[in-house]
Design an enzyme around this catalytic site. Sequence first.
Site, PDB file in Angstrom:
ATOM      1  N   LYS A 174      41.575 -11.540 -67.138  1.00 14.91           N
ATOM      2  CA  LYS A 174      40.157 -11.954 -67.088  1.00 14.91           C
ATOM      3  C   LYS A 174      40.028 -12.956 -65.941  1.00 14.91           C
ATOM      4  O   LYS A 174      40.384 -14.116 -66.054  1.00 14.91           O
ATOM      5  CB  LYS A 174      39.769 -12.627 -68.420  1.00 14.91           C
ATOM      6  CG  LYS A 174      38.330 -12.496 -68.816  1.00 14.91           C
ATOM      7  CD  LYS A 174      37.283 -13.313 -68.099  1.00 14.91           C
ATOM      8  CE  LYS A 174      37.321 -14.795 -68.046  1.00 14.91           C
ATOM      9  NZ  LYS A 174      36.408 -15.303 -66.983  1.00 14.91           N
ATOM     10  N   GLU A 211      48.703 -23.609 -66.883  1.00 18.47           N
ATOM     11  CA  GLU A 211      48.768 -24.387 -65.635  1.00 18.47           C
ATOM     12  C   GLU A 211      47.415 -25.061 -65.469  1.00 18.47           C
ATOM     13  O   GLU A 211      46.403 -24.394 -65.231  1.00 18.47           O
ATOM     14  CB  GLU A 211      49.106 -23.493 -64.437  1.00 18.47           C
ATOM     15  CG  GLU A 211      49.452 -24.347 -63.218  1.00 18.47           C
ATOM     16  CD  GLU A 211      49.815 -23.526 -61.981  1.00 18.47           C
ATOM     17  OE1 GLU A 211      50.245 -22.384 -62.116  1.00 18.47           O
ATOM     18  OE2 GLU A 211      49.616 -24.066 -60.877  1.00 18.47           O
ATOM     19  N   CYS A 239      45.034 -26.994 -57.343  1.00 20.22           N
ATOM     20  CA  CYS A 239      45.611 -27.802 -58.429  1.00 20.22           C
ATOM     21  C   CYS A 239      46.733 -28.694 -57.921  1.00 20.22           C
ATOM     22  O   CYS A 239      46.976 -29.755 -58.471  1.00 20.22           O
ATOM     23  CB  CYS A 239      46.072 -26.918 -59.577  1.00 20.22           C
ATOM     24  SG  CYS A 239      47.126 -25.570 -59.066  1.00 20.22           S
ATOM     25  N   GLU A 295      40.752 -35.575 -61.705  1.00 17.36           N
ATOM     26  CA  GLU A 295      40.896 -34.481 -60.744  1.00 17.36           C
ATOM     27  C   GLU A 295      39.511 -34.175 -60.160  1.00 17.36           C
ATOM     28  O   GLU A 295      38.608 -33.745 -60.880  1.00 17.36           O
ATOM     29  CB  GLU A 295      41.441 -33.227 -61.443  1.00 17.36           C
ATOM     30  CG  GLU A 295      41.679 -32.100 -60.459  1.00 17.36           C
ATOM     31  CD  GLU A 295      42.220 -30.832 -61.118  1.00 17.36           C
ATOM     32  OE1 GLU A 295      41.684 -30.430 -62.167  1.00 17.36           O
ATOM     33  OE2 GLU A 295      43.164 -30.246 -60.578  1.00 17.36           O
TER      34      GLU A 295
END
Length: 500
Positions: free
Chosen positions: A188, A264, A298, A396
């Site tokens: 997906k 992750e 990331c 982040e």
Amino acid sequence: MDTSSTRLSLPSEPRAFGFFVDGAFVPAGPREVFERRSPGHDVPVTRIPKCTTGDLDMAVDAARAAFDDRRWSGLGGQARAAVLLKAGALIRERAEEIAYFETLENGKPISQARGEVAGCADMFDYASGLARSLHGDSFNNLGDGMLGLVTREPVGVVGIITPWNFPFLILCERVPYVLASGCTIVAKPSEVTSATTLILAEILTEAGLPDGCMNVVTGSGSTIGQALIEHPKVDMLSFTGSTAVGRRVVEAAGRTNFKKLGLELGGKNPQIVFADADLDDAADGVAFGIAFNTGQCCVSGSRLIVERPVADAFAQKVRDKLSRAVVGDPLDEATQIGAITTDAQNATILSYIEKGQAEGARLICGGTALDFGRGQYIAPTVFGDVTADMAIAREEIFGPVLTVMPFDTVEEAIAMANDTDYGLAASVWTKNIDKALMVTRRVQAGRFWVNTTLAGGPELPLGGFKQSGWGREAGMYGVEEYTQVKSVHVEIGKRTPWIA
Ligand code: TXE
């Protein structure tokens, strides 16, 4: 598409895709369709079906049947390797098309997309070897009457949920390894970047992957993604995305069938620069580490931790480097920094830039949106006078925003690097081998770079410490993640009776 010019042209109309189940595309038909607009140009580029939960069930059933009848896991490693090698070759044949759609949907520079696609083909080549070398263990030290075997069995049906920042690369850090293990897949992709995942499904079928082994459902995270993480017939789920959704994945697994998980998640990755480093090289690396993929990465090196005597001069070097980076149209081959992928991400980055200024950080460069007449772009931004408690130093941002903090001692640098909930990646820049190794061993991160940054490839595993995730992808570690271990005791000769 005009490939002879240095700027590729936009498609004359959006390409319509179906979703992919049991070896074939299923056209959107009566389903709602999501029209993706290129973030660099604001024109429609793809049309993707919004799958229903019924569509998801169909895809999971296909993957389940393909796994349970052993049409893939029952093959020898040699046969699986042949399919993976062929897929790598077909990715190379269609590399320009894949890179083009990756750039159109994501907004990354075309030169970068081409590099990523080449790396993805290499993932398939490498994983093909792993399909043949994956093996268990044996114990012949249990006495003459007993042989112990440890076999590695594929986990089963694997759901793969991917984000929009590296739609093809993140997919290819998983798919060939999952297939090498003998598992089957329901993928997906992010709703805004589905095209290249669908192209990969078609490539795998052409490469000889049996029907049902690779299925792709498209649609929103809150409906199709949520249904996939809760699905009782899915044995394992590999999720890459935000920490918030990662939590939902863990909750859903606990509430449903305890599916095995690979996660992750986010990162707030330190770049530690010592005064004895090659500072020009380090400045280039730090600029690359924060601006590559517009910082929507990331593992981007978003926290610069630099030795105090050189801190100001080094920040200026980074600023000079960034001022020379080519920002602009992702379809232009000279572009190094492209568009911000989604409206929401654009707003998030700009809000962090405001927050940084409101919290008292000093803008060294950037800090504004860039107006190219269409699309959404943000200038690479560097903040000085940052303190560890500021939101820009802790959260982040997922954009081209670098924070600079000075340190005085090695111990302080290590403590600052570890002062985060995340542990995805880190870099150290120094010419002193003792310092390099001390920092490498003590900073908590799943990936580490010494005098470089963002290096990668199919051999070394990927994954995070702390709240950056669970498990590892790629390399032999990555294949083993998609297996479970079975131990087998084999009696040789006659068993000693329990009842005489
Ligand atoms: O991520 P999401 P978004 C971070 C980054 C970014 C923020 C939001 O900080 O600003 O996340 O990005 C699917 N059940 N990262 O909103 O929502 C979704 O459809 C199941 C960091 O795009 O996590 C997509 O396919 N699936 C990260 C995928 O999850 C769900 C990369 C990721 O989307 C779901 C991306 C649900 N309830 C974002 N909701 C990294 N560090 O690499 C969404 N999804």
